[in-house]
Design a protein around this motif. Structure first.
Motif, PDB file in Angstrom:
ATOM      1  N   LEU A   1       0.866  -1.183   0.000  1.00  0.00           N
ATOM      2  CA  LEU A   1       0.000   0.000   0.000  1.00  0.00           C
ATOM      3  C   LEU A   1       0.896   1.224   0.000  1.00  0.00           C
ATOM      4  O   LEU A   1       1.826   1.327   0.808  1.00  0.00           O
ATOM      5  CB  LEU A   1      -0.922   0.008   1.216  1.00  0.00           C
ATOM      6  CG  LEU A   1      -1.970   1.137   1.236  1.00  0.00           C
ATOM      7  CD1 LEU A   1      -3.271   0.643   1.840  1.00  0.00           C
ATOM      8  CD2 LEU A   1      -1.473   2.347   2.024  1.00  0.00           C
ATOM      9  N   GLU A   2       0.633   2.159  -0.916  1.00  0.00           N
ATOM     10  CA  GLU A   2       1.431   3.366  -1.037  1.00  0.00           C
ATOM     11  C   GLU A   2       0.552   4.596  -0.887  1.00  0.00           C
ATOM     12  O   GLU A   2      -0.581   4.630  -1.371  1.00  0.00           O
ATOM     13  CB  GLU A   2       2.145   3.417  -2.387  1.00  0.00           C
ATOM     14  CG  GLU A   2       3.175   2.310  -2.581  1.00  0.00           C
ATOM     15  CD  GLU A   2       3.862   2.403  -3.936  1.00  0.00           C
ATOM     16  OE1 GLU A   2       4.966   1.867  -4.069  1.00  0.00           O
ATOM     17  OE2 GLU A   2       3.279   3.021  -4.863  1.00  0.00           O
ATOM     18  N   ALA A   3       1.079   5.601  -0.193  1.00  0.00           N
ATOM     19  CA  ALA A   3       0.410   6.901  -0.075  1.00  0.00           C
ATOM     20  C   ALA A   3       1.405   7.965  -0.520  1.00  0.00           C
ATOM     21  O   ALA A   3       2.438   8.158   0.124  1.00  0.00           O
ATOM     22  CB  ALA A   3      -0.045   7.152   1.357  1.00  0.00           C
ATOM     23  N   ILE A   4       1.127   8.633  -1.640  1.00  0.00           N
ATOM     24  CA  ILE A   4       2.070   9.581  -2.237  1.00  0.00           C
ATOM     25  C   ILE A   4       1.407  10.946  -2.330  1.00  0.00           C
ATOM     26  O   ILE A   4       0.316  11.082  -2.887  1.00  0.00           O
ATOM     27  CB  ILE A   4       2.513   9.122  -3.633  1.00  0.00           C
ATOM     28  CG1 ILE A   4       3.150   7.717  -3.545  1.00  0.00           C
ATOM     29  CG2 ILE A   4       3.480  10.113  -4.245  1.00  0.00           C
ATOM     30  CD1 ILE A   4       3.476   7.126  -4.895  1.00  0.00           C
ATOM     31  N   LEU A   5       2.088  11.949  -1.789  1.00  0.00           N
ATOM     32  CA  LEU A   5       1.589  13.319  -1.825  1.00  0.00           C
ATOM     33  C   LEU A   5       2.117  14.002  -3.082  1.00  0.00           C
ATOM     34  O   LEU A   5       3.318  14.176  -3.255  1.00  0.00           O
ATOM     35  CB  LEU A   5       2.041  14.081  -0.580  1.00  0.00           C
ATOM     36  CG  LEU A   5       1.435  15.465  -0.354  1.00  0.00           C
ATOM     37  CD1 LEU A   5      -0.068  15.361  -0.176  1.00  0.00           C
ATOM     38  CD2 LEU A   5       2.065  16.115   0.867  1.00  0.00           C
ATOM     39  N   ASP A   6       1.210  14.349  -3.977  1.00  0.00           N
ATOM     40  CA  ASP A   6       1.610  14.956  -5.242  1.00  0.00           C
ATOM     41  C   ASP A   6       1.767  16.467  -5.110  1.00  0.00           C
ATOM     42  O   ASP A   6       1.109  17.115  -4.294  1.00  0.00           O
ATOM     43  CB  ASP A   6       0.573  14.663  -6.335  1.00  0.00           C
ATOM     44  CG  ASP A   6       0.610  13.202  -6.767  1.00  0.00           C
ATOM     45  OD1 ASP A   6       1.620  12.527  -6.470  1.00  0.00           O
ATOM     46  OD2 ASP A   6      -0.361  12.746  -7.388  1.00  0.00           O
ATOM     47  N   SER A   7       2.638  17.006  -5.949  1.00  0.00           N
ATOM     48  CA  SER A   7       2.803  18.462  -6.023  1.00  0.00           C
ATOM     49  C   SER A   7       1.538  19.063  -6.648  1.00  0.00           C
ATOM     50  O   SER A   7       0.953  18.489  -7.572  1.00  0.00           O
ATOM     51  CB  SER A   7       4.025  18.787  -6.880  1.00  0.00           C
ATOM     52  OG  SER A   7       4.186  20.178  -6.981  1.00  0.00           O
ATOM     53  N   PRO A   8       1.031  20.168  -6.175  1.00  0.00           N
ATOM     54  CA  PRO A   8       1.585  21.054  -5.142  1.00  0.00           C
ATOM     55  C   PRO A   8       1.115  20.689  -3.736  1.00  0.00           C
ATOM     56  O   PRO A   8       0.691  21.582  -2.969  1.00  0.00           O
ATOM     57  CB  PRO A   8       1.075  22.420  -5.550  1.00  0.00           C
ATOM     58  CG  PRO A   8      -0.274  22.117  -6.165  1.00  0.00           C
ATOM     59  CD  PRO A   8      -0.139  20.776  -6.824  1.00  0.00           C
TER      60      PRO A   8
ATOM     61  N   ALA B   1      -2.748   3.955  -3.121  1.00  0.00           N
ATOM     62  CA  ALA B   1      -2.881   2.808  -4.032  1.00  0.00           C
ATOM     63  C   ALA B   1      -2.601   1.517  -3.288  1.00  0.00           C
ATOM     64  O   ALA B   1      -1.585   1.385  -2.601  1.00  0.00           O
ATOM     65  CB  ALA B   1      -1.922   2.956  -5.217  1.00  0.00           C
ATOM     66  N   LEU B   2      -3.509   0.556  -3.409  1.00  0.00           N
ATOM     67  CA  LEU B   2      -3.345  -0.777  -2.819  1.00  0.00           C
ATOM     68  C   LEU B   2      -3.187  -1.778  -3.952  1.00  0.00           C
ATOM     69  O   LEU B   2      -4.087  -1.930  -4.787  1.00  0.00           O
ATOM     70  CB  LEU B   2      -4.562  -1.132  -1.958  1.00  0.00           C
ATOM     71  CG  LEU B   2      -4.588  -2.552  -1.373  1.00  0.00           C
ATOM     72  CD1 LEU B   2      -3.378  -2.794  -0.481  1.00  0.00           C
ATOM     73  CD2 LEU B   2      -5.887  -2.781  -0.594  1.00  0.00           C
TER      74      LEU B   2
END
Length: 484
Positions: free
Chosen positions: A292-299, A306-307
């Motif tokens: 499981l990923e948690a990604i903070l996108d710009s800005p 995503a799992l």
């Protein structure tokens, strides 16, 4: 030296009882089955505190009575004459109704006792009954019976433990209530089971859901994790979701808005933003070979969660056991074991590698990996040493090295913890229970001078100036922790 005042609590005994109660609290951490929680607590009270009988009743809301859900020790059945107790009836019902605890060390002489001969026959002296209650409601009642008078130190610890048990039971009952509510809304059993996309759409409601690829039936374990994640992101005001079926993986990808108040620099998030359920889903996905990923996108105003889960899970050949004092470290190193390519095991065995920070367990395995985090000293018999910065790749190297007969991560100048003999450990453990030297001698059938000899040996090994210092060191390093 004169005897301490009988009104003062025995500090070593209090420390030891607190240590035991903490282990009970750890055993119910994260459990959402009310009966399982009750059973674990009563069983541990019997085993760790020598209670003759321990029982827990829970309030049944649809009827004005208490239902016995756990009984350990003298009786283990829950369907006897006290299986259901009306509110206000007997002492248990009065404890629940009036929300007042009751203590006695002369049970047979109490006028409210239904069967005095029973108490006399079984030698029951001590009784403690506590309401398991929050400020708003009563969850149940905990009662313990003892063949010896209940010590004030134990009663202090038991009162604190009841608070922990109340919270755990309350959470479990709320979870079960929500599950029953969801079950009532499901389709009739004679209808075909809906596909995952249909169930996700029902949870996400107005959130747009995109299906990519050919939908296929998934194992219940994968379906459950996808549904749990959908419930979490729906609470986070999810903007859109995609269910993607690839050749080897199924993926649920969601986009969640993040306000500027909680968006931070360098693509990181405050720990308080994501619910704790995310950690559980992440750990479970790792166990199934996914992530499981948690990604903070710009800005930094959009969070992608995503799992990804594989359709088939291959069992890992090497099993590893983890037994840590802290629930947080237990969770972290269990996850690392799976990430390193091993299978988790809970059964002690000499042939199974053990990852631990408990000195009392180092003799249970030939392959001990010591986790060093709160003391520079390690036990002499361990084969590998890791710390809180160890990654899965290094953990795999450590386990493979020691199973091949080598040593990993232990330098020549590493401080080692002295090894206590079986008799030294027995004497020190009895000290934690508040026994004097003469009482310990009688208990172990040795002379009082031999008791002093073992205590002095222990103090010398630990470089402790007083018995209290030695007991504190031993407790901190888990010497009295016999949990499996």
């Amino acid at each position: 030296m004169s005897d301490p005042s009988p009104n003062l609590l025995n500090v070593p005994r209090l420390l030891f009882d607190l240590h035991q109660a903490n282990r009970i609290a750890q055993s119910i951490y994260g459990c959402l089955d009310a009966r399982e929680i009750a059973n674990r607590v009563t069983q541990e009270l019997v085993e760790q505190f020598n209670c003759r009988l321990a029982r827990i009743w829970l309030v049944e809301r649809q009827f004005p009575h208490l239902k016995l859900v756990a009984s350990s020790g003298l009786y283990t059945n829950t369907d006897g004459c006290f299986g259901q107790v009306p509110m206000g009836a007997f002492k248990v019902g009065k404890i629940a109704q009036n929300r007042v605890s009751f203590l006695s060390n002369n049970l047979a002489d109490e006028p409210w006792v239904k069967d005095r001969d029973w108490a006399i026959h079984h030698g029951i002296q001590g009784f403690a009954g506590y309401p398991l209650a929050t400020p708003e409601t009563v969850v149940g009642v905990l009662a313990v019976f003892s063949c010896e008078p209940l010590a004030p130190e134990f009663l202090e610890i038991l009162l604190s433990l009841c608070t922990t048990v109340t919270v755990a039971l309350g959470n479990a009952l709320e979870f079960e209530k929500s599950q029953h509510s969801k079950s009532a809304q499901r389709s009739p059993l004679n209808l075909p089971s809906p596909m995952l996309s249909d169930r996700l759409a029902h949870i996400l409601q107005r959130v747009p859901l995109k299906l990519v690829g050919t939908e296929r039936s998934l194992p219940i374990s994968l379906t459950y994790l996808f549904l749990r994640l959908a419930e979490v992101v729906q609470q986070l005001n999810c903007m859109t979701c995609s269910l993607i079926y690839e050749q080897e993986f199924a993926i649920l990808r969601s986009i969640v808005p993040v306000s500027e108040a909680i968006a931070l620099e360098e693509n990181s998030l405050q720990d308080s933003f994501l619910p704790h359920e995310i950690e559980h889903i992440s750990f479970a996905s790792t166990c199934l070979g996914g992530r499981l990923e948690a990604i903070l996108d710009s800005p930094q105003t959009i969070l992608q969660i995503a799992l990804q889960l594989p359709y088939a899970q291959e069992p890992n050949p090497i099993r590893v056991r983890v037994n840590m004092r802290s629930p947080a470290l237990q969770f972290a190193f269990s996850q690392m074991v799976v990430a390193a390519g091993f299978s988790l095991c809970v059964t002690p065995s000499k042939k199974i590698p053990l990852i631990s920070d408990r000195s009392s367990l180092i003799y249970e395995s030939q392959y001990v990996v010591w986790v060093q985090h709160d003391s520079p000293i390690i036990p002499k018999t361990v084969k590998a040493k890791i710390d809180l910065e160890t990654n899965p790749r290094q953990l795999r190297q450590a386990i493979e090295t020691i199973m091949g007969g080598g040593i990993w991560g232990i330098e020549d100048d590493t401080q080692t913890q002295p090894t206590l003999s079986v008799r030294e450990r027995e004497v020190m453990k009895l000290l934690t229970q508040g026994l004097r030297d003469r009482q310990i001698a009688n208990r172990l059938y040795i002379s009082e001078s031999t008791v002093k000899f073992h205590i002095n040996n222990t103090l010398a090994k630990l470089k402790a100036k007083t018995r209290m210092q030695a007991l504190y060191q031993l407790m901190q390093n888990g010497w009295f922790d016999d949990r499996r």
